[in-house]
Each structure stands twice: as C-alpha cells, then as structure tokens.
Design an enzyme around this catalytic site. Sequence first.
Site, mmCIF file in Angstrom:
data_model
loop_
_atom_site.group_PDB
_atom_site.id
_atom_site.type_symbol
_atom_site.label_atom_id
_atom_site.label_comp_id
_atom_site.label_asym_id
_atom_site.label_seq_id
_atom_site.Cartn_x
_atom_site.Cartn_y
_atom_site.Cartn_z
ATOM 1 N N GLY A 132 0.840 -1.199 0.000
ATOM 2 C CA GLY A 132 0.000 0.000 0.000
ATOM 3 C C GLY A 132 0.869 1.241 0.000
ATOM 4 N N SER A 133 1.556 1.490 1.122
ATOM 5 C CA SER A 133 2.432 2.673 1.194
ATOM 6 C C SER A 133 3.548 2.581 0.155
ATOM 7 C CB SER A 133 3.086 2.769 2.578
ATOM 8 O OG SER A 133 2.118 2.760 3.587
ATOM 9 N N GLU A 242 -5.290 15.466 -3.863
ATOM 10 C CA GLU A 242 -5.941 14.391 -3.109
ATOM 11 C C GLU A 242 -5.828 14.659 -1.609
ATOM 12 O OE1 GLU A 242 -4.807 10.431 -4.218
ATOM 13 O OE2 GLU A 242 -5.312 9.604 -2.268
ATOM 14 N N THR A 365 -0.427 7.255 4.816
ATOM 15 C CA THR A 365 -0.506 7.218 6.289
ATOM 16 C C THR A 365 0.206 8.439 6.888
ATOM 17 O OG1 THR A 365 1.572 6.008 6.524
ATOM 18 C CG2 THR A 365 -0.422 4.673 6.245
HETATM 19 C C1 LIG Z 1 -11.477 2.267 3.888
HETATM 20 C C2 LIG Z 1 -10.310 2.297 2.968
HETATM 21 C C3 LIG Z 1 -10.442 2.846 1.703
HETATM 22 C C4 LIG Z 1 -9.356 2.835 0.822
HETATM 23 N N1 LIG Z 1 -9.535 3.282 -0.467
HETATM 24 C C5 LIG Z 1 -8.544 3.070 -1.376
HETATM 25 C C6 LIG Z 1 -8.771 3.323 -2.765
HETATM 26 O O1 LIG Z 1 -9.857 3.765 -3.177
HETATM 27 N N2 LIG Z 1 -7.768 3.057 -3.643
HETATM 28 C C7 LIG Z 1 -6.547 2.564 -3.242
HETATM 29 O O2 LIG Z 1 -5.697 2.345 -4.079
HETATM 30 N N3 LIG Z 1 -6.310 2.316 -1.918
HETATM 31 C C8 LIG Z 1 -7.274 2.542 -0.990
HETATM 32 N N4 LIG Z 1 -7.058 2.261 0.332
HETATM 33 C C9 LIG Z 1 -5.751 1.758 0.750
HETATM 34 C C10 LIG Z 1 -4.953 2.751 1.566
HETATM 35 O O3 LIG Z 1 -4.524 3.812 0.791
HETATM 36 C C11 LIG Z 1 -3.798 1.952 2.204
HETATM 37 O O4 LIG Z 1 -4.363 1.093 3.174
HETATM 38 C C12 LIG Z 1 -2.764 2.861 2.825
HETATM 39 O O5 LIG Z 1 -2.042 3.562 1.840
HETATM 40 C C13 LIG Z 1 -1.751 2.084 3.691
HETATM 41 O O6 LIG Z 1 -1.225 1.005 2.986
HETATM 42 P P1 LIG Z 1 -1.225 -0.454 3.665
HETATM 43 O O7 LIG Z 1 -2.605 -0.746 4.146
HETATM 44 O O8 LIG Z 1 -0.610 -1.402 2.721
HETATM 45 O O9 LIG Z 1 -0.314 -0.304 4.949
HETATM 46 P P2 LIG Z 1 1.263 -0.528 4.983
HETATM 47 O O10 LIG Z 1 1.906 0.219 3.868
HETATM 48 O O11 LIG Z 1 1.529 -1.983 5.115
HETATM 49 O O12 LIG Z 1 1.637 0.208 6.341
HETATM 50 C C14 LIG Z 1 1.530 -0.423 7.631
HETATM 51 C C15 LIG Z 1 2.156 0.517 8.650
HETATM 52 O O13 LIG Z 1 3.559 0.679 8.340
HETATM 53 C C16 LIG Z 1 3.857 2.056 8.259
HETATM 54 N N5 LIG Z 1 4.886 2.320 7.254
HETATM 55 C C17 LIG Z 1 4.928 1.899 5.979
HETATM 56 N N6 LIG Z 1 6.011 2.418 5.355
HETATM 57 C C18 LIG Z 1 6.664 3.176 6.266
HETATM 58 C C19 LIG Z 1 7.847 3.979 6.235
HETATM 59 N N7 LIG Z 1 8.575 4.121 5.124
HETATM 60 N N8 LIG Z 1 8.204 4.622 7.366
HETATM 61 C C20 LIG Z 1 7.481 4.500 8.502
HETATM 62 N N9 LIG Z 1 6.347 3.785 8.586
HETATM 63 C C21 LIG Z 1 5.951 3.117 7.486
HETATM 64 C C22 LIG Z 1 2.554 2.715 7.842
HETATM 65 O O14 LIG Z 1 2.555 4.110 8.135
HETATM 66 C C23 LIG Z 1 1.548 1.916 8.659
HETATM 67 O O15 LIG Z 1 1.478 2.437 9.954
HETATM 68 C C24 LIG Z 1 -8.111 2.306 1.240
HETATM 69 C C25 LIG Z 1 -7.963 1.777 2.530
HETATM 70 C C26 LIG Z 1 -9.048 1.736 3.377
HETATM 71 C C27 LIG Z 1 -8.881 1.091 4.718
#
Ligand SMILES: Cc1cc2nc3c(=O)[nH]c(=O)nc-3n(C[C@H](O)[C@H](O)[C@H](O)COP(=O)(O)OP(=O)(O)OC[C@H]3O[C@@H](n4cnc5c(N)ncnc54)[C@H](O)[C@@H]3O)c2cc1C
Length: 385
Positions: A132-133, A242, A365
């Site tokens: 995601g991130s 955004e 995030t």
């Molecule tokens: C209700 C909902 C709607 C959404 N809608 C969309 C959508 O329409 N389209 C779409 O594409 N996505 C969508 N998302 C996805 C959302 O953008 C991602 O969940 C978000 O970007 C985080 O990615 P992840 O869940 O993979 O978390 P991860 O990337 O796995 O992160 C987990 C944790 O690790 C931390 N972390 C990660 N990298 C680092 C770093 N470099 N330094 C420090 N900390 C870090 C994060 O901050 C977080 O606390 C949605 C999510 C939800 C829950």
Amino acid sequence: MQRTIFEPEHEQFRDSVRKFMQAEVAPHVDRWREEGMVDREVFLKAGEQGLLCIFGEEKYGGAGIEDMRFDQIIVEENMRHGDIGFYINLHNDLVAPYIHKLGNEEQKARFMPGIISGETILAVAMTEPSTGSDLAGMKTRAVDKGDHWVLNGAKTYISNGILGDLIVVAARTDPDRPHGISLFLVERGMEGFERGRKLDKMGLKSQDTAELFFTDVKVPTANLIGEAGQGFKYLAQMLAQERIIAAIGFMATAQTAFDLTLDYVKERRAFGKPIGAFQNTRFKMAQMRAELDMAQTYVDQCVMLLNDKALSAEDASSAKLLCSELEGRVMDQCVQFHGGAGYMEEYRISRMYTDARISRIFAGTSEIMLEIIGRGLGLDERKLS
Ligand SMILES: Cc1cc2nc3c(=O)[nH]c(=O)nc-3n(C[C@H](O)[C@H](O)[C@H](O)COP(=O)(O)OP(=O)(O)OC[C@H]3O[C@@H](n4cnc5c(N)ncnc54)[C@H](O)[C@@H]3O)c2cc1C
C-alpha cells in the site's frame, strides 16, 4: 473564526449544496449503512444538480470552473449534512482529474459526459494485498501486445469498488524499473475484470470498499492514460490535490463533531449542572475550538494555493497529517463528553468516531506524510547516507 476565502457566489452555492445533501442524501443514510453502499441514483441526482466535476468542460456537460472552493464546499456540506459514505469527492476530485487533466481528447470525449452526469461512477485502484504505502512494490502487471495491453493482478481496499464503472488502475509495465508503472482505464464489463468481496469495515459502513481481480484483461491501448511508464509521475502530480481534499473532509467532520458536542454539553446535566459548566469541559472545548480554527485557516490557505497552482507536496502533506491527527483527537474527546451515549451506535458521534479512524491511514498514512515533509527538509536517508 471567520473564514475569508469565500465570495458571495460560493455562499449561494453552499446553500444549494446543503439543500441537496439534506434532501437527497441524509434521508437514506441508515439504509445505506445497513446495505453497505449508497444508491447509484445519488450520483445521477448529484449530476443533475451540477455537483459532479464542476471543472469539467462545458462541451461535456461541466461548468468549466476551476476553483477548488466549490469542491471544498461540496465536501464540507456532504460531511455535515449528507453522508461520508457518499464518496463524491473520490469521484470528483481524486479520480476524474486523471481523465480531465491527463486524458487525451478522445478519452475525455468518451468518458467525461458520463462522469459529469453521474452515469459513470469512478474509482482508483493502487493498493494491493501485499503493498500500500510502498507502491513501488506493486505486482499487478500489464504487458504490451500492440493494440492492447494484457492486465493481470489484484487490488484491495478499493473505495467505490462495487459501484465503480470506470477504474483508474495502476500496473507495472516495466519489470526492470521500480517506478515503471502505467495507469489504465478499466471499464465495467471488460472480460476478466471481476469484483471480489465487499469488505466489512470498522467504520464508513455505507461505503463500498472492495477487492478487484484482473485475469488476462485486454485493455485497449486507447485506455492507457498519458504515456506508458509515467504512472508514478502522474500519481505524484495528483497527490497534493488528493491530500487537500482529504484534509477538507477531516476538518468538516471534526467541526461537525465539535458542534454536536457543544450542544450536548450544554444540555446534559451531572451533579446538578450542565456538564459544560465544569472547568474541564470548558477548557477542553476551548482547546479544540482554538486548534480547529488554526487548522481550518491553514487548509483554506492551501485551497487558495492549489487554485494558484502553488501548493507544494509538503504543504499538502502537512495539511493531511495535522488535520487527520486533529480529527482523531477531537473525535475521541467528543465521545468522552458524550459519556456512555458516545459509545452507542444511535448517537452520531459514535459513528463519526469509527469513521474517522481511517483518516490517518488512507490517502497516505501519517508516517508517510512525515516522510514527505522530512525529505522536503533535505533529510533524505538515500541522499544523506
Ligand atoms: C477504507 C479504505 C479505503 C481505501 N480506499 C482506497 C482506494 O480507493 N484506492 C486505493 O488504491 N487504496 C485505498 N485504500 C488503501 C490505503 O490507501 C492503504 O491502506 C494505505 O495507503 C496504507 O497502505 P497499507 O494498508 O498497505 O499499509 P502498509 O503500507 O503496510 O503500512 C503499515 C504501517 O507501516 C507504516 N509504514 C509503511 N512504510 C513506512 C515507512 N517508510 N516509514 C514509517 N512507517 C511506514 C505505515 O505508516 C503503517 O502504519 C483504502 C484503505 C481503506 C482502509
């Protein structure tokens, strides 16, 4: 605090948007929450009312007005009087610009009329089950076959994932470059494009968040946005807008929660007086008022900078970070002032609390926002070490 960025035409527009949200959105909220998504018709009604893509060109049914204050008003009125699950801002401000700003004339002519009328509902699919991130870790792939691309992969957590008719999908097109990503317009009904589960969530109960699957989907070359391999650049171009739109929403929900709570603490009595008469309540409400006014002023300034095309990625990230964190604190304090009632689903504040938890996670995030702001200070691990 008095806000200074709006002109009389914006205030008139706000009145009409408020009436729309009260008449066409609010009456359906409970049913939509039970059904797990909004009615498609609400997009059509918003289109009839001229609330979809005001910036769209007149020849496609838009008003041709590029002024983020109108979009801001739609978000604010939807959050206060409508329903957070009616994701009009995703449609208008997060996805439509990929076509309006980056699409070619043929793509705009094909898609913008339906987007502006509400017949075509939009979504954007970047996140995958394993990333995601860190979008550079994306596994969804598209392979060039001359007149079409073959798309394979899976996306998850996609908002409007069930209702969406046209999805901007990010896919890897250059396996050798971490940033070798392209953006495609995937249409409802394309063979091999399937929806997965509508996901159960902590909050945002009326918003359809879903999994999407792509198995050998033939995407015509005409559905590639911009140039192949430039997807990361395009995503970066859109992210400031955004994040400001997100921050606008967080402020609107926090302000609404504050107002609900102010009424509540004036009414609810304990130990022979309204709970608002306790110094603890007064001080905490005062602290929230001051913080909300400061943050709102910052967001309004960002909106004006965005209108002037002068908003930096760092400014937008600061707004997203601080407004989501503030919203979280405000929701928590407002639930506390409601006592046990604040924990009951029938009280709006309880639903707002769970809805707001996502704000610090999606659209980047809080930790990623800090990374962007930090790198803007020259504190980039890759460059310093
Ligand atoms: C209700 C909902 C709607 C959404 N809608 C969309 C959508 O329409 N389209 C779409 O594409 N996505 C969508 N998302 C996805 C959302 O953008 C991602 O969940 C978000 O970007 C985080 O990615 P992840 O869940 O993979 O978390 P991860 O990337 O796995 O992160 C987990 C944790 O690790 C931390 N972390 C990660 N990298 C680092 C770093 N470099 N330094 C420090 N900390 C870090 C994060 O901050 C977080 O606390 C949605 C999510 C939800 C829950």
